[in-house]
Design a protein around this motif. Sequence first.
Motif, PDB file in Angstrom:
ATOM      1  N   TYR A 143     -41.528  36.494  -9.681  1.00 51.06           N
ATOM      2  CA  TYR A 143     -40.363  37.345  -9.478  1.00 51.06           C
ATOM      3  C   TYR A 143     -40.068  37.427  -7.980  1.00 51.06           C
ATOM      4  O   TYR A 143     -40.980  37.361  -7.157  1.00 51.06           O
ATOM      5  N   HIS A 144     -38.795  37.579  -7.643  1.00 51.52           N
ATOM      6  CA  HIS A 144     -38.398  37.711  -6.242  1.00 51.52           C
ATOM      7  C   HIS A 144     -37.999  39.161  -5.964  1.00 51.52           C
ATOM      8  O   HIS A 144     -37.140  39.722  -6.656  1.00 51.52           O
ATOM      9  N   LEU A 145     -38.639  39.747  -4.966  1.00 50.96           N
ATOM     10  CA  LEU A 145     -38.255  41.076  -4.507  1.00 50.96           C
ATOM     11  C   LEU A 145     -37.188  40.900  -3.429  1.00 50.96           C
ATOM     12  O   LEU A 145     -37.483  40.443  -2.320  1.00 50.96           O
ATOM     13  N   GLU A 146     -35.969  41.216  -3.777  1.00 49.98           N
ATOM     14  CA  GLU A 146     -34.860  41.075  -2.843  1.00 49.98           C
ATOM     15  C   GLU A 146     -34.774  42.340  -1.982  1.00 49.98           C
ATOM     16  O   GLU A 146     -35.418  43.350  -2.263  1.00 49.98           O
ATOM     17  N   GLY A 147     -33.984  42.260  -0.925  1.00 48.36           N
ATOM     18  CA  GLY A 147     -33.724  43.461  -0.140  1.00 48.36           C
ATOM     19  C   GLY A 147     -32.974  44.485  -0.980  1.00 48.36           C
ATOM     20  O   GLY A 147     -32.582  44.227  -2.121  1.00 48.36           O
ATOM     21  N   LEU A 148     -32.747  45.646  -0.422  1.00 43.10           N
ATOM     22  CA  LEU A 148     -32.079  46.712  -1.162  1.00 43.10           C
ATOM     23  C   LEU A 148     -30.637  46.326  -1.486  1.00 43.10           C
ATOM     24  O   LEU A 148     -29.907  45.834  -0.630  1.00 43.10           O
ATOM     25  N   SER A 149     -30.244  46.561  -2.707  1.00 41.11           N
ATOM     26  CA  SER A 149     -28.826  46.428  -3.048  1.00 41.11           C
ATOM     27  C   SER A 149     -28.067  47.605  -2.435  1.00 41.11           C
ATOM     28  O   SER A 149     -28.661  48.616  -2.037  1.00 41.11           O
ATOM     29  N   PHE A 150     -26.758  47.477  -2.382  1.00 40.68           N
ATOM     30  CA  PHE A 150     -25.970  48.607  -1.884  1.00 40.68           C
ATOM     31  C   PHE A 150     -26.167  49.826  -2.774  1.00 40.68           C
ATOM     32  O   PHE A 150     -26.230  50.962  -2.293  1.00 40.68           O
ATOM     33  N   ARG A 151     -26.329  49.598  -4.076  1.00 42.28           N
ATOM     34  CA  ARG A 151     -26.570  50.709  -5.005  1.00 42.28           C
ATOM     35  C   ARG A 151     -27.868  51.440  -4.675  1.00 42.28           C
ATOM     36  O   ARG A 151     -27.897  52.676  -4.638  1.00 42.28           O
ATOM     37  N   GLU A 152     -28.944  50.686  -4.428  1.00 43.73           N
ATOM     38  CA  GLU A 152     -30.227  51.311  -4.110  1.00 43.73           C
ATOM     39  C   GLU A 152     -30.137  52.085  -2.802  1.00 43.73           C
ATOM     40  O   GLU A 152     -30.686  53.196  -2.684  1.00 43.73           O
ATOM     41  N   TYR A 153     -29.463  51.499  -1.829  1.00 48.84           N
ATOM     42  CA  TYR A 153     -29.280  52.174  -0.538  1.00 48.84           C
ATOM     43  C   TYR A 153     -28.466  53.457  -0.719  1.00 48.84           C
ATOM     44  O   TYR A 153     -28.827  54.520  -0.193  1.00 48.84           O
ATOM     45  N   LEU A 154     -27.381  53.367  -1.467  1.00 45.42           N
ATOM     46  CA  LEU A 154     -26.522  54.528  -1.697  1.00 45.42           C
ATOM     47  C   LEU A 154     -27.263  55.619  -2.457  1.00 45.42           C
ATOM     48  O   LEU A 154     -27.148  56.811  -2.127  1.00 45.42           O
ATOM     49  N   ASN A 155     -28.032  55.254  -3.467  1.00 44.48           N
ATOM     50  CA  ASN A 155     -28.821  56.234  -4.211  1.00 44.48           C
ATOM     51  C   ASN A 155     -29.767  56.989  -3.289  1.00 44.48           C
ATOM     52  O   ASN A 155     -29.913  58.219  -3.386  1.00 44.48           O
ATOM     53  N   TYR A 156     -30.427  56.255  -2.392  1.00 47.16           N
ATOM     54  CA  TYR A 156     -31.380  56.899  -1.482  1.00 47.16           C
ATOM     55  C   TYR A 156     -30.664  57.823  -0.509  1.00 47.16           C
ATOM     56  O   TYR A 156     -31.079  58.984  -0.310  1.00 47.16           O
ATOM     57  N   GLN A 157     -29.589  57.345   0.090  1.00 45.16           N
ATOM     58  CA  GLN A 157     -28.907  58.130   1.123  1.00 45.16           C
ATOM     59  C   GLN A 157     -28.185  59.343   0.550  1.00 45.16           C
ATOM     60  O   GLN A 157     -28.057  60.373   1.221  1.00 45.16           O
ATOM     61  N   SER A 158     -27.717  59.246  -0.680  1.00 45.36           N
ATOM     62  CA  SER A 158     -26.954  60.347  -1.280  1.00 45.36           C
ATOM     63  C   SER A 158     -27.787  61.196  -2.232  1.00 45.36           C
ATOM     64  O   SER A 158     -27.287  62.186  -2.771  1.00 45.36           O
ATOM     65  N   ASN A 159     -29.041  60.768  -2.465  1.00 45.40           N
ATOM     66  CA  ASN A 159     -29.926  61.466  -3.395  1.00 45.40           C
ATOM     67  C   ASN A 159     -29.338  61.518  -4.810  1.00 45.40           C
ATOM     68  O   ASN A 159     -29.478  62.509  -5.524  1.00 45.40           O
ATOM     69  N   LEU A 160     -28.670  60.419  -5.194  1.00 44.08           N
ATOM     70  CA  LEU A 160     -28.110  60.296  -6.533  1.00 44.08           C
ATOM     71  C   LEU A 160     -28.853  59.195  -7.283  1.00 44.08           C
ATOM     72  O   LEU A 160     -29.795  58.613  -6.759  1.00 44.08           O
TER      73      LEU A 160
END
Length: 392
Positions: A143-160
């Motif tokens: 499996y390849h662990l890619e960098g953060l998607s925009f969704r993952e980044y947005l979830n973290y920054q917005s706590n959603l």
Amino acid sequence: MQSLVNIHNTLQEQTLSTIRRELMDDINWDDRIIGIKGFRGVGKTTFLLNVVKERYLNDKSCLYVNLNNFYFTKRKIVSFVDEFYKTGGKTLVFDQIHKYPEWASELRTCYDNFPELKIIFSASPVLRVLEGNNELIDIAKIYHLEGLSFREYLNYQSNLNFRRYSLQEILTNHISIAQEIVQEVKPLAYFNDYLKDGFYPYFLDNKGFYSETLLKHINLALEIDVTYLNQIDLQYLPKLRKLLQIIASQVPFSPNVSKLSADVQTSRATIMNYLRYMKNARIINMLFSNGNEDEIKKPDLVYLHNTNLMYAIDEVNINSKTLRKTFFYNQVGYKNRIKSSEKADFKVNDHIHFSVGGKYTLPAENGCFAAADMIEIGKGDVIPLWLFGFLY
């Protein structure tokens, strides 16, 4: 052995600044040999430690081991596993498997000799785990662990906690999906920050040194992942670095191999090899008219692998047009096939044509799509560019 157990216990007790990667939910944990490949600094070690905490917390039959440990200069993996297995061990988590010389043959021996043992390991993206490797081709799942998607980044920054969407869901229902997201957060308020310093998880610890950290990992990838693992003499490293700088200053780069070989002072064949090595290392993406099967020929265009690399390597030459296309290729290409298109900018999965641009971008023709920047909600076949960051 006890010193490694002590390290494992200490790491379990630490609180890490981390983002849970949903790759964890995609892996078939019933497989006995599981490999996680990814770019330097993308979070492979953190991912493995999170696997241990989530699946094997306080389980004495599981052990995390970093093969960078000098202990493995004097002891073979097979001997170590034999002792671990006989004392009740069931799951070994090997970090940096590429640091151990005879990793493939010894993993195979462990698989054959210890039938109840599971091995999970991390490796450089360049490492040929399955390609031409008869030891593991029929038993290892990679499996390849890619960098953060925009969704993952947005979830973290917005706590959603927005979910992933398939490409087909976005093509069919992008208006309602975007409306639901925009009701809770303004994605465009986060988008430019993500393009600059949101793909790699370095910002979790020290955002002020993000570019410096990324540059360090780019150079390590060239020095070790590309040169050492491909058995290239280190004296040729300056040529690799020069080639990467030329690409970064002109992306999307249409390579003239003869001119490149003259500029870098190496052969045409070597230039093609260098491009392939950097693609495998997750430093660049190459766009072909016939997809990856055409890689023996020169690519139509070369992009950097993600937008953060553009800022780190050559920020002066960045323009919004290139940023948008690099973002689209990176986010869509992780789980879909991307080729050059005779009608638009990209052809996805052999039949879906996309034009990528600003807020007034339209599809190239009927039956095609547009990925438009700076719009929150699309219309018809015009889809917000940011929404393609929700594919993983």
